[in-house]
Each structure stands twice: as C-alpha cells, then as structure tokens.
Write a protein that holds these residues in place. Sequence first.
Motif, PDB file in Angstrom:
ATOM      1  N   GLU A   1       0.862  -1.176   0.000  1.00 21.96           N
ATOM      2  CA  GLU A   1       0.000   0.000   0.000  1.00 21.96           C
ATOM      3  C   GLU A   1       0.898   1.225   0.000  1.00 21.96           C
ATOM      4  O   GLU A   1       1.828   1.291   0.818  1.00 21.96           O
ATOM      5  CB  GLU A   1      -0.785  -0.027   1.307  1.00 21.96           C
ATOM      6  N   ARG A   2       0.640   2.139  -0.872  1.00 23.98           N
ATOM      7  CA  ARG A   2       1.506   3.319  -0.946  1.00 23.98           C
ATOM      8  C   ARG A   2       1.498   4.063   0.389  1.00 23.98           C
ATOM      9  O   ARG A   2       0.446   4.233   0.993  1.00 23.98           O
ATOM     10  CB  ARG A   2       1.048   4.255  -2.047  1.00 23.98           C
ATOM     11  N   GLY A   3       2.675   4.482   0.802  1.00 29.04           N
ATOM     12  CA  GLY A   3       2.776   5.213   2.059  1.00 29.04           C
ATOM     13  C   GLY A   3       3.116   4.299   3.222  1.00 29.04           C
ATOM     14  O   GLY A   3       3.468   4.747   4.300  1.00 29.04           O
TER      15      GLY A   3
ATOM     16  N   PHE B   1      11.622   2.532   6.057  1.00 33.23           N
ATOM     17  CA  PHE B   1      11.661   3.163   4.743  1.00 33.23           C
ATOM     18  C   PHE B   1      10.230   3.498   4.353  1.00 33.23           C
ATOM     19  O   PHE B   1       9.359   2.639   4.373  1.00 33.23           O
ATOM     20  CB  PHE B   1      12.286   2.166   3.756  1.00 33.23           C
ATOM     21  N   THR B   2      10.009   4.780   4.021  1.00 32.67           N
ATOM     22  CA  THR B   2       8.624   5.125   3.682  1.00 32.67           C
ATOM     23  C   THR B   2       8.409   5.074   2.171  1.00 32.67           C
ATOM     24  O   THR B   2       9.310   5.389   1.406  1.00 32.67           O
ATOM     25  CB  THR B   2       8.218   6.496   4.254  1.00 32.67           C
ATOM     26  N   THR B   3       7.232   4.639   1.793  1.00 36.37           N
ATOM     27  CA  THR B   3       6.994   4.374   0.369  1.00 36.37           C
ATOM     28  C   THR B   3       5.991   5.368  -0.210  1.00 36.37           C
ATOM     29  O   THR B   3       5.136   5.011  -1.005  1.00 36.37           O
ATOM     30  CB  THR B   3       6.460   2.947   0.201  1.00 36.37           C
ATOM     31  N   LYS B   4       6.140   6.604   0.237  1.00 38.39           N
ATOM     32  CA  LYS B   4       5.195   7.628  -0.213  1.00 38.39           C
ATOM     33  C   LYS B   4       5.226   7.794  -1.725  1.00 38.39           C
ATOM     34  O   LYS B   4       4.210   8.021  -2.365  1.00 38.39           O
ATOM     35  CB  LYS B   4       5.574   8.944   0.468  1.00 38.39           C
ATOM     36  N   TYR B   5       6.437   7.678  -2.292  1.00 41.03           N
ATOM     37  CA  TYR B   5       6.557   7.924  -3.727  1.00 41.03           C
ATOM     38  C   TYR B   5       6.643   6.626  -4.510  1.00 41.03           C
ATOM     39  O   TYR B   5       7.620   6.340  -5.180  1.00 41.03           O
ATOM     40  CB  TYR B   5       7.768   8.813  -4.011  1.00 41.03           C
ATOM     41  N   ALA B   6       5.619   5.808  -4.353  1.00 40.39           N
ATOM     42  CA  ALA B   6       5.602   4.554  -5.106  1.00 40.39           C
ATOM     43  C   ALA B   6       4.898   4.796  -6.424  1.00 40.39           C
ATOM     44  O   ALA B   6       3.845   5.427  -6.474  1.00 40.39           O
ATOM     45  CB  ALA B   6       4.876   3.495  -4.310  1.00 40.39           C
ATOM     46  N   GLN B   7       5.502   4.308  -7.487  1.00 41.07           N
ATOM     47  CA  GLN B   7       4.904   4.540  -8.799  1.00 41.07           C
ATOM     48  C   GLN B   7       4.993   3.291  -9.642  1.00 41.07           C
ATOM     49  O   GLN B   7       5.806   2.415  -9.402  1.00 41.07           O
ATOM     50  CB  GLN B   7       5.659   5.663  -9.516  1.00 41.07           C
ATOM     51  N   GLN B   8       4.154   3.313 -10.663  1.00 45.94           N
ATOM     52  CA  GLN B   8       4.270   2.317 -11.696  1.00 45.94           C
ATOM     53  C   GLN B   8       4.925   3.026 -12.848  1.00 45.94           C
ATOM     54  O   GLN B   8       4.478   4.102 -13.234  1.00 45.94           O
ATOM     55  CB  GLN B   8       2.879   1.881 -12.132  1.00 45.94           C
ATOM     56  N   ILE B   9       5.969   2.475 -13.358  1.00 45.06           N
ATOM     57  CA  ILE B   9       6.727   3.227 -14.347  1.00 45.06           C
ATOM     58  C   ILE B   9       6.913   2.400 -15.594  1.00 45.06           C
ATOM     59  O   ILE B   9       7.336   1.253 -15.534  1.00 45.06           O
ATOM     60  CB  ILE B   9       8.110   3.598 -13.769  1.00 45.06           C
ATOM     61  N   PHE B  10       6.562   2.980 -16.700  1.00 42.44           N
ATOM     62  CA  PHE B  10       6.830   2.319 -17.969  1.00 42.44           C
ATOM     63  C   PHE B  10       7.317   3.396 -18.908  1.00 42.44           C
ATOM     64  O   PHE B  10       6.564   4.263 -19.321  1.00 42.44           O
ATOM     65  CB  PHE B  10       5.560   1.665 -18.505  1.00 42.44           C
TER      66      PHE B  10
ATOM     67  N   GLU C   1      -1.833   0.448  -4.581  1.00 41.30           N
ATOM     68  CA  GLU C   1      -1.623  -0.857  -3.967  1.00 41.30           C
ATOM     69  C   GLU C   1      -1.074  -1.812  -5.014  1.00 41.30           C
ATOM     70  O   GLU C   1      -1.203  -1.590  -6.216  1.00 41.30           O
ATOM     71  CB  GLU C   1      -2.915  -1.410  -3.352  1.00 41.30           C
ATOM     72  N   ALA C   2      -0.420  -2.840  -4.531  1.00 41.78           N
ATOM     73  CA  ALA C   2       0.136  -3.832  -5.435  1.00 41.78           C
ATOM     74  C   ALA C   2       0.160  -5.178  -4.719  1.00 41.78           C
ATOM     75  O   ALA C   2       0.099  -5.231  -3.484  1.00 41.78           O
ATOM     76  CB  ALA C   2       1.545  -3.420  -5.855  1.00 41.78           C
ATOM     77  N   PHE C   3       0.233  -6.235  -5.515  1.00 43.09           N
ATOM     78  CA  PHE C   3       0.153  -7.590  -4.960  1.00 43.09           C
ATOM     79  C   PHE C   3       1.306  -8.428  -5.496  1.00 43.09           C
ATOM     80  O   PHE C   3       2.015  -8.007  -6.428  1.00 43.09           O
ATOM     81  CB  PHE C   3      -1.201  -8.204  -5.346  1.00 43.09           C
ATOM     82  N   PRO C   4       1.487  -9.619  -4.944  1.00 41.55           N
ATOM     83  CA  PRO C   4       2.600 -10.452  -5.406  1.00 41.55           C
ATOM     84  C   PRO C   4       2.617 -10.585  -6.930  1.00 41.55           C
ATOM     85  O   PRO C   4       1.576 -10.794  -7.556  1.00 41.55           O
ATOM     86  CB  PRO C   4       2.334 -11.794  -4.730  1.00 41.55           C
ATOM     87  N   GLY C   5       3.792 -10.426  -7.500  1.00 45.63           N
ATOM     88  CA  GLY C   5       3.951 -10.494  -8.963  1.00 45.63           C
ATOM     89  C   GLY C   5       4.051  -9.116  -9.576  1.00 45.63           C
ATOM     90  O   GLY C   5       4.592  -8.959 -10.661  1.00 45.63           O
ATOM     91  N   ASP C   6       3.544  -8.091  -8.893  1.00 42.64           N
ATOM     92  CA  ASP C   6       3.585  -6.731  -9.440  1.00 42.64           C
ATOM     93  C   ASP C   6       4.966  -6.109  -9.222  1.00 42.64           C
ATOM     94  O   ASP C   6       5.727  -6.545  -8.353  1.00 42.64           O
ATOM     95  CB  ASP C   6       2.535  -5.845  -8.762  1.00 42.64           C
ATOM     96  N   VAL C   7       5.224  -5.072 -10.014  1.00 44.62           N
ATOM     97  CA  VAL C   7       6.483  -4.335  -9.883  1.00 44.62           C
ATOM     98  C   VAL C   7       6.150  -2.906  -9.488  1.00 44.62           C
ATOM     99  O   VAL C   7       5.287  -2.279 -10.102  1.00 44.62           O
ATOM    100  CB  VAL C   7       7.241  -4.328 -11.223  1.00 44.62           C
TER     101      VAL C   7
END
Length: 528
Positions: free
Chosen positions: A329-331, A343-352, A361-367
């Motif tokens: 979960e972001r943050g 480590f805080t994950t405030k700046y979580a992104q999906q990048i392509f 949010e992300a689940f197993p298998g996600d990047v």
Amino acid sequence: MSQNVLASSAGVAAQAGRRRTFAVISHPDAGKSTMTEALALHARVIGQAGAVHGKGDRRGVVSDWMAMEQERGISVTSAALQFSYQDVVINLLDTPGHADFSEDTYRVLTAVDSAVMLLDAAKGLEPQTLKLFEVCRQRSIPVITFINKWDRPGHDALALMDEIEERIGLKPTPLTWPVGIAGHFRGVIDRRTEVFTRMQRSPGGADLAIEEEMSPEAAAELYGADWETANEELQLLAMTGADFDDKEFLAARSTPVLFGAAVANLGVRQLLNVLLELAPPPSARPTVSGTDKPVDSAFSGFVFKIQANMNRTHRDQVAFVRVCSGRFERGMLVTHGDTGRPFTTKYAQQIFGQGRDTIDEAFPGDVIGLVNATALGIGDTLYVSEPVKYPALPSFPPEHFAVVSTSDTAAFKRFRRGIEQLDGEGVVQVLRSDQRGDQSPVLAAVGPMQFEVATHRLEAEFGVKTQLNHLPYEVAARTDEAGREILRTESNVEVMTRVRDGALLALFPHRWRMRSVAGRHPDLRLDD
Ligand code: G4P
C-alpha cells in the motif's frame, strides 16, 4: 498504468493467483518489441470494450518507451507493462538489450515467474536467446516458446522442434500446430481440442487478427496439401509423445510451443490464453533462512533494478521492487532488510518508460518503482512485520574489462561519485587494481555496451569526460588471498578486487590460459 487493474479488495492469495509475471527472452530482431505492442494492443482493445479503462492510448505508451530508447541509443528503461486480460493481471517485464546485453537483462529474470522464448522462424535459436535461456534454466523458470514470423519463409516446423530439443534439452510440446509452411500461414490446429482456426491479418495488419474456426472438411478442401502435411506432422508428434504435461512444464523440462506472427497479431491471442491457463502465478519464494515465504503473508519484496536519472526534468533514482508477498500500500512504512532501517513508500509509482502513475496498492507479482530510494541497493529486501531476506541476486561473470579515467582533474570528485552511482545501480562492475590505483578504476561488463552506457552517463549526468582503455582479458574467476600470491608469478594474469562485494577476481586473456595456469597450480582456487 491504470489503477483499476489493481483495485480490488479480494484476498492477497486470490490477487496473486490472478497474476502472471513474465519476460520475453529473444535475440534482437526476433520481434520482442512487436510482440510487446501486439500484447498491448489486446489490452487497448479490452479498454475500448470497457473491461479495462486503459489510460490513454497504449500504443502511445509503448512508443514513448521506444522513443526514449532511440534517443539514448540503447534500451535503458527496465520496467513492467501491466495490463488486464480476461480478469488476469499480466505483468510483462522488459528485458532491455539490443545488439548487446548487460547484467540488467539477466537480473530481470530473477523477478519473473515464467518466460516467453520468442524465436524467429527463419533463424531458430540465436546466441542471445541461448544466453538468456541459460539463466532461465539455472533458475528453473518455466518457458513457453513462440515461433514468430511464420508469415514469411523460415525453417520447417518439425526441424525447429528438433533444434529446441537437441540444443537446449527442453522437450517441445506444441500446443498449436501451423497449417501451411512458414510464409504460407493459413492458421493453427489446437492440438488439445483439435480445432482448426483460420487466421488472417487484418487489413493493414495493425489490428487484431481475423480468426475463424473451420471444420476439418472445409479446411481440407480449402488448403489441400497444406492441410494434409499438417495432419501428418501432427501424427508424428503424437507418436513421439510431444504432449503437454503440466508437471514437466512447471519443472522447466518441457516447453509448450505456439506459432504465429506478432506483426500481424497472428497467434498472439493464443499466447495470451496459454499464459492465463498454464503459466504459473506467483508462489511462495525461498528465503535465505531456508523456508519459503507464502504469497499471502505480510508484505515483502526485493529490488531487482535501480535506475537513476530516468526522468531528465527530475533527477531521481528509482528502485524497482518485485512484490513477493502480501499487499503493498503506498505510504506504508517498510523495513529495509539490509540496514534494518524504516523506509517510507510515499513515492511509489508504476513506471513504464516516461509514463508514470502513482500506485496505491500492489500484490505479489507486481512491480513497483520507488522514487528517490537512494538507500536501496540491488538485491535488497523490503518487508513489514517478520524479517525476511531473499537470496542475493546472482552476479554474472564479466567478459569485458576497461580502465576508465578522466584527464579533467577538476572533475575528479564527480568522476568518483559517478562511478559509485553506476556501480550501485549495477550498470557495470567496478574493480580496484592495486597496480593502477584509485584514480583509474577498472570497469567490468557482461557486454561491451555497458561501457557505452557508463561513459555516456558519466558525461551526461556527472559532466565528466572519460577515456576508456580496454584490457586484453576475457575471463574472470573468483580466487582468494592465497590465489593472489600464486598468480603474482604468472604473466598476463591480474587479480583485482570487486568494489561491490570485496571479491577477488583473477583476470585471464582466454579460457585456455586459465586452464593452463590452473593445471600448473593444483592448489589455486578459481571459481567461475
Ligand atoms: P526486437 O524488439 O526483438 O529487436 O524486434 P522488433 O520487434 O523490432 O522486430 C524486428 C523486425 O522484425 C521489425 O522489422 C518487425 O517489423 C519485424 N517483425 C516482428 N515480428 C514479425 C512477424 O511476425 N512477421 C514479420 N514478417 N516481421 C516481423 P523492421 O523492418 O526492422 O522494422 P519495421 O520497419 O517493420 O518496424
């Protein structure tokens, strides 16, 4: 990429079960980018149909990514293309590499659950496919084979099956079989259902293929000799027992095979269906403690790639994390396993490529891409609650070596910082040579293009012009202090220290030279 792909409150195990995380392994020009576009096209079409509300035009997303590659002359971004297909979330991880490879390419394979081996029908197994396959073999990654470019002349289908079996030892178990030789592609017979699907490219070839199921009688009438040949070949295959076996595939001993032409979308839908039906979802992952971490336990993941300065307008560093367990979960505050620090994950992104979306949010298998995660290194583990550590990522033996130096003495600090940065990202390995001193580190690479990336980035990002002096070595083997002493007596051999982990590497001009030295010193420790 779209949030709604991820949005669901279903349990973590169910979310993991609907994910397929894979990479395409292929030789340059076999059609990897074309296949990526073709897969993205399916996502776009679903988007238009309303099942996924795709953000923007996905072909645009892919093109941006490629434009960036072209601009920098090399494939520099390694990220995941994520899309939903029939309620399954597909994560396609990019394996960067054009005419050459770097360690990055190999490392991506530590973050996938399966691979698609894409072969050019006219070329069969090519050198870089073989190298990448070797990594899959070492890690027992199940491989699906797609014979591409069946729309133009190529090898005989049975000969390609023999080549796979003989050269890489995987038993090919075709799931579809082509009617019509390469260059006269009529469609495929599904070997399990025996249904023939006629395939034609859409006008212009840019859209989904036109498919039509056809009775054997109608196909025989329409395709005569092609139909007969395909059926004879199918009988031969049945006699050799080349039937799909789930256990053998998952144990990476056999490979399901499909035929198609990515450029016209022929066979791409079938590939997606096979990924959904047969490719393994994320599963419990081995940890260094010897136990496996279940996917539905608390969040954990590991960094498989670091990329700095991806976005020129914001100089930043992104750590790509493959989620192994739990819900991200972001943050959320996670622990950095290597330092024990929060480590805080405030700046979580999906990048392509240049496209970035905040990810919630992300689940197993996600990047996930963690922006400005300068404390993180390649292979580091992140977790919440119980401590976990995933095994270190393999380091691949370098085959190219060069001394890097700068004559700009005023820029020496920046030069040093740049070298440290590139080492931390794993762009190159940095070696220290006692003979040459700290001012002239030695860069070691799996492929020579890593040098180009390194010098380009030192200049573009750190403002340092550098010179490279290539060294006449091709083989590196790990040794120890005793080995270093023994090797002082040998000419054309040098021992250097790898800065990243302190390992001592003995460098030889050729493998035969290494063997002859080893033969003279039975006590010498040399590990490949
Ligand atoms: P890569 O990422 O693996 O390096 O390969 P890429 O997709 O760039 O494809 C290399 C070339 O092969 C491209 O042609 C592409 O159009 C072509 N290609 C890919 N898949 C197929 C296929 O199924 N059938 C045929 N006939 N060709 C295919 P190019 O001439 O280099 O570029 P372009 O101008 O066509 O884009």
